[in-house]
Design a protein around this motif. Structure first.
Motif, PDB file in Angstrom:
ATOM      1  N   GLU A  72      -0.699  -3.774  -8.708  1.00 28.58           N
ATOM      2  CA  GLU A  72       0.723  -3.291  -8.529  1.00 28.58           C
ATOM      3  C   GLU A  72       1.734  -4.467  -8.198  1.00 28.58           C
ATOM      4  OE1 GLU A  72       1.483  -0.286  -5.638  1.00 28.58           O
ATOM      5  OE2 GLU A  72      -0.593   0.552  -5.673  1.00 28.58           O
ATOM      6  N   LEU A  73       2.848  -4.528  -9.090  1.00 28.57           N
ATOM      7  CA  LEU A  73       3.749  -5.672  -8.735  1.00 28.57           C
ATOM      8  C   LEU A  73       5.083  -5.071  -8.541  1.00 28.57           C
ATOM      9  CD1 LEU A  73       2.615  -7.857 -11.787  1.00 28.57           C
ATOM     10  CD2 LEU A  73       2.339  -8.183  -9.414  1.00 28.57           C
ATOM     11  N   HIS A  74       5.744  -5.631  -7.354  1.00 30.84           N
ATOM     12  CA  HIS A  74       6.963  -5.076  -7.287  1.00 30.84           C
ATOM     13  C   HIS A  74       8.056  -6.084  -6.919  1.00 30.84           C
ATOM     14  CE1 HIS A  74       5.309  -0.813  -6.402  1.00 30.84           C
ATOM     15  NE2 HIS A  74       4.078  -1.593  -5.827  1.00 30.84           N
ATOM     16  N   GLN A  75       9.236  -5.720  -7.241  1.00 32.59           N
ATOM     17  CA  GLN A  75      10.318  -6.643  -6.914  1.00 32.59           C
ATOM     18  C   GLN A  75      10.997  -6.267  -5.682  1.00 32.59           C
ATOM     19  OE1 GLN A  75      13.727  -7.209  -9.526  1.00 32.59           O
ATOM     20  NE2 GLN A  75      14.755  -8.486  -8.153  1.00 32.59           N
ATOM     21  N   ALA A  76      10.932  -6.908  -4.510  1.00 28.46           N
ATOM     22  CA  ALA A  76      11.282  -6.724  -3.215  1.00 28.46           C
ATOM     23  C   ALA A  76      11.739  -7.986  -2.172  1.00 28.46           C
ATOM     24  CB  ALA A  76      10.592  -5.281  -2.711  1.00 28.46           C
ATOM     25  N   ASP A  77      12.403  -7.832  -1.418  1.00 27.45           N
ATOM     26  CA  ASP A  77      12.218  -8.474  -0.019  1.00 27.45           C
ATOM     27  C   ASP A  77      10.946  -8.254   0.531  1.00 27.45           C
ATOM     28  OD1 ASP A  77      13.648 -10.297   2.247  1.00 27.45           O
ATOM     29  OD2 ASP A  77      13.164  -8.261   3.259  1.00 27.45           O
ATOM     30  N   ALA A  78      10.472  -9.050   1.292  1.00 24.42           N
ATOM     31  CA  ALA A  78       9.014  -8.766   1.707  1.00 24.42           C
ATOM     32  C   ALA A  78       9.131  -8.090   3.047  1.00 24.42           C
ATOM     33  CB  ALA A  78       8.355 -10.293   2.383  1.00 24.42           C
ATOM     34  N   VAL A  79      10.095  -8.420   3.900  1.00 26.92           N
ATOM     35  CA  VAL A  79      10.284  -7.292   5.108  1.00 26.92           C
ATOM     36  C   VAL A  79      10.733  -6.095   4.664  1.00 26.92           C
ATOM     37  CG1 VAL A  79      11.753  -6.965   7.288  1.00 26.92           C
ATOM     38  CG2 VAL A  79      10.941  -9.273   6.623  1.00 26.92           C
ATOM     39  N   ALA A  80      11.438  -5.738   3.902  1.00 27.37           N
ATOM     40  CA  ALA A  80      11.966  -4.531   3.155  1.00 27.37           C
ATOM     41  C   ALA A  80      10.878  -3.766   2.685  1.00 27.37           C
ATOM     42  CB  ALA A  80      13.202  -4.760   2.491  1.00 27.37           C
ATOM     43  N   PHE A  81      10.065  -4.307   2.214  1.00 28.01           N
ATOM     44  CA  PHE A  81       8.869  -3.731   1.539  1.00 28.01           C
ATOM     45  C   PHE A  81       7.962  -3.228   2.436  1.00 28.01           C
ATOM     46  CE2 PHE A  81       4.434  -3.495  -0.315  1.00 28.01           C
ATOM     47  CZ  PHE A  81       4.837  -2.709  -1.280  1.00 28.01           C
ATOM     48  N   LEU A  82       7.576  -3.970   3.427  1.00 23.85           N
ATOM     49  CA  LEU A  82       6.633  -3.727   4.463  1.00 23.85           C
ATOM     50  C   LEU A  82       7.432  -2.557   5.407  1.00 23.85           C
ATOM     51  CD1 LEU A  82       5.821  -7.287   5.645  1.00 23.85           C
ATOM     52  CD2 LEU A  82       4.059  -5.638   5.101  1.00 23.85           C
ATOM     53  N   ARG A  83       8.498  -2.523   5.558  1.00 25.47           N
ATOM     54  CA  ARG A  83       9.321  -1.485   6.394  1.00 25.47           C
ATOM     55  C   ARG A  83       8.926  -0.155   5.589  1.00 25.47           C
ATOM     56  NH1 ARG A  83      14.329  -4.712   8.890  1.00 25.47           N
ATOM     57  NH2 ARG A  83      13.100  -5.683  10.505  1.00 25.47           N
ATOM     58  N   GLU A  84       9.105  -0.155   4.222  1.00 22.42           N
ATOM     59  CA  GLU A  84       9.251   1.154   3.674  1.00 22.42           C
ATOM     60  C   GLU A  84       7.648   1.640   3.380  1.00 22.42           C
ATOM     61  OE1 GLU A  84      11.496   0.235   0.056  1.00 22.42           O
ATOM     62  OE2 GLU A  84      13.538   0.007   1.212  1.00 22.42           O
ATOM     63  N   ASP A  85       6.761   0.711   3.389  1.00 21.88           N
ATOM     64  CA  ASP A  85       5.323   1.207   2.828  1.00 21.88           C
ATOM     65  C   ASP A  85       4.861   2.081   4.005  1.00 21.88           C
ATOM     66  OD1 ASP A  85       2.815   0.645   1.322  1.00 21.88           O
ATOM     67  OD2 ASP A  85       2.243   0.228   3.531  1.00 21.88           O
ATOM     68  N   ARG A  86       3.975   3.048   3.630  1.00 14.96           N
ATOM     69  CA  ARG A  86       3.349   3.730   4.587  1.00 14.96           C
ATOM     70  C   ARG A  86       1.895   3.924   4.901  1.00 14.96           C
ATOM     71  NH1 ARG A  86       7.298   3.187   6.366  1.00 14.96           N
ATOM     72  NH2 ARG A  86       9.177   4.356   6.970  1.00 14.96           N
ATOM     73  N   GLU A  87       1.347   3.397   3.820  1.00 14.90           N
ATOM     74  CA  GLU A  87      -0.337   3.367   3.655  1.00 14.90           C
ATOM     75  C   GLU A  87      -0.899   2.304   4.217  1.00 14.90           C
ATOM     76  OE1 GLU A  87      -3.682   3.908   0.155  1.00 14.90           O
ATOM     77  OE2 GLU A  87      -1.672   3.598  -0.328  1.00 14.90           O
ATOM     78  N   GLY A  88      -0.279   1.116   4.699  1.00 17.82           N
ATOM     79  CA  GLY A  88      -0.737   0.140   5.144  1.00 17.82           C
ATOM     80  C   GLY A  88      -1.783  -0.712   4.186  1.00 17.82           C
ATOM     81  N   PHE A  89      -2.442  -1.780   4.925  1.00 20.29           N
ATOM     82  CA  PHE A  89      -3.034  -2.719   4.205  1.00 20.29           C
ATOM     83  C   PHE A  89      -4.312  -3.274   5.157  1.00 20.29           C
ATOM     84  CE2 PHE A  89       0.867  -3.097   2.772  1.00 20.29           C
ATOM     85  CZ  PHE A  89       1.029  -2.982   1.288  1.00 20.29           C
ATOM     86  N   ALA A  90      -5.383  -3.414   4.374  1.00 19.43           N
ATOM     87  CA  ALA A  90      -6.625  -4.213   4.859  1.00 19.43           C
ATOM     88  C   ALA A  90      -6.397  -5.646   5.032  1.00 19.43           C
ATOM     89  CB  ALA A  90      -7.615  -3.941   3.853  1.00 19.43           C
ATOM     90  N   ALA A  91      -5.510  -6.314   4.410  1.00 18.67           N
ATOM     91  CA  ALA A  91      -5.017  -7.657   4.541  1.00 18.67           C
ATOM     92  C   ALA A  91      -3.783  -8.092   3.833  1.00 18.67           C
ATOM     93  CB  ALA A  91      -6.277  -8.583   4.056  1.00 18.67           C
ATOM     94  N   VAL A  92      -3.260  -8.996   4.699  1.00 17.67           N
ATOM     95  CA  VAL A  92      -1.881  -9.363   3.967  1.00 17.67           C
ATOM     96  C   VAL A  92      -2.141 -11.095   3.916  1.00 17.67           C
ATOM     97  CG1 VAL A  92       0.608  -9.677   4.460  1.00 17.67           C
ATOM     98  CG2 VAL A  92      -0.680  -7.499   4.965  1.00 17.67           C
ATOM     99  N   TYR A  93      -1.693 -11.498   2.825  1.00 12.88           N
ATOM    100  CA  TYR A  93      -1.686 -12.884   2.797  1.00 12.88           C
ATOM    101  C   TYR A  93      -0.575 -13.453   1.989  1.00 12.88           C
ATOM    102  CZ  TYR A  93      -2.997 -12.359  -2.403  1.00 12.88           C
ATOM    103  OH  TYR A  93      -2.725 -11.961  -3.633  1.00 12.88           O
ATOM    104  N   SER A  94      -0.386 -14.928   1.948  1.00 15.29           N
ATOM    105  CA  SER A  94       0.853 -15.539   1.339  1.00 15.29           C
ATOM    106  C   SER A  94       0.333 -17.085   1.071  1.00 15.29           C
ATOM    107  CB  SER A  94       1.790 -15.531   2.324  1.00 15.29           C
ATOM    108  OG  SER A  94       2.976 -16.285   1.950  1.00 15.29           O
ATOM    109  N   VAL A  95       0.324 -17.660   0.077  1.00 20.51           N
ATOM    110  CA  VAL A  95      -0.091 -18.735  -0.430  1.00 20.51           C
ATOM    111  C   VAL A  95       1.387 -19.679  -0.904  1.00 20.51           C
ATOM    112  CG1 VAL A  95      -1.206 -20.144  -2.254  1.00 20.51           C
ATOM    113  CG2 VAL A  95      -2.009 -17.911  -1.288  1.00 20.51           C
TER     114      VAL A  95
END
Length: 222
Positions: free
Chosen positions: A98-121
């Motif tokens: 899945e690909l989304h155009q969004a600000d990182a903080v805004a996307f995280l605040r709106e997500d409800r499912e959560g993640f097993a891992a988060v990364y940034s290169v």
């Protein structure tokens, strides 16, 4: 300060496309560093086989596409429409991506499912205020989930919020965005202040050759 969308759209035009295959002949692969075929891979994420994994500042999507190819549910987020257009053109048909155009903080605040891992290169963790971003990541990571990110090591004595310049034409001023630089022990302190555990930060040396700047790789658990 430059509008972030304008800045990263400009940066996108300066970045070459990922090679069609790497030195091992693979069509997808994970790369934490600024050097080709160097360093560790997706194993740093410690994500379960079908885990949902978030790429903050996914750029043209190569790392996220590799995770999808491994069977993960890969989610890529970037503010740049041009970066994402390139990602969709090459990887848009990849199952599990899945690909989304969004600000990182805004996307995280709106997500409800959560993640097993988060990364940034060399991505959003480097270019976002940790006081805003890290709590949002911590809130969305599943218990025991991993945050892993990489960026260039800091210049000695230049820590905290710094100016980062994106060049344009010879007759134009560069674009300016903010980035956050810390030495390894500085990142360890910042992450622990935001309730992350099992924190590790170290500089991976550059491969043999004329370039000598290593890659700072930081990991922590929720």
């Amino acid at each position: 300060m430059t509008d972030t969308v304008t800045a990263w759209d400009t940066y996108s035009q300066q970045r070459p496309e990922r090679r069609r295959t790497n030195a091992a002949g693979a069509t997808t692969w994970f790369n934490w560093t600024q050097y080709a075929d160097h360093g560790p891979g997706a194993e740093l994420l410690e994500a379960p086989a079908d885990g949902r994994v978030l790429d903050l500042g996914c750029g043209k999507g190569g790392n996220a596409a590799h995770l999808a190819a491994l069977g993960h549910r890969a989610v890529g987020v970037d503010v740049s429409p041009k970066q994402l257009a390139a990602a969709r053109e090459r990887w848009g048909q990849t199952t599990g991506l899945e690909l989304h155009q969004a600000d990182a903080v805004a996307f995280l605040r709106e997500d409800r499912e959560g993640f097993a891992a988060v990364y940034s290169v060399y991505g959003a963790v480097w270019f976002s205020d940790p006081a805003r971003l890290l709590p949002a990541i911590r809130e969305r990571l599943h218990p025991g989930g991993r945050l892993v990110f990489s960026q260039r090591p800091p210049v000695e004595g230049c820590y905290g919020c710094q100016a980062s310049y994106i060049p344009r034409g010879s007759d134009e001023d560069p674009l300016v965005v903010k980035r956050w630089d810390y030495e390894p022990d500085g990142w360890e302190r910042v992450l622990k202040e935001h309730d992350f555990t099992d924190v590790s930060a170290e500089v991976l040396a550059a491969p043999p050759g004329p370039r000598t700047v290593g890659t700072l790789i930081v990991s922590a658990s929720a």
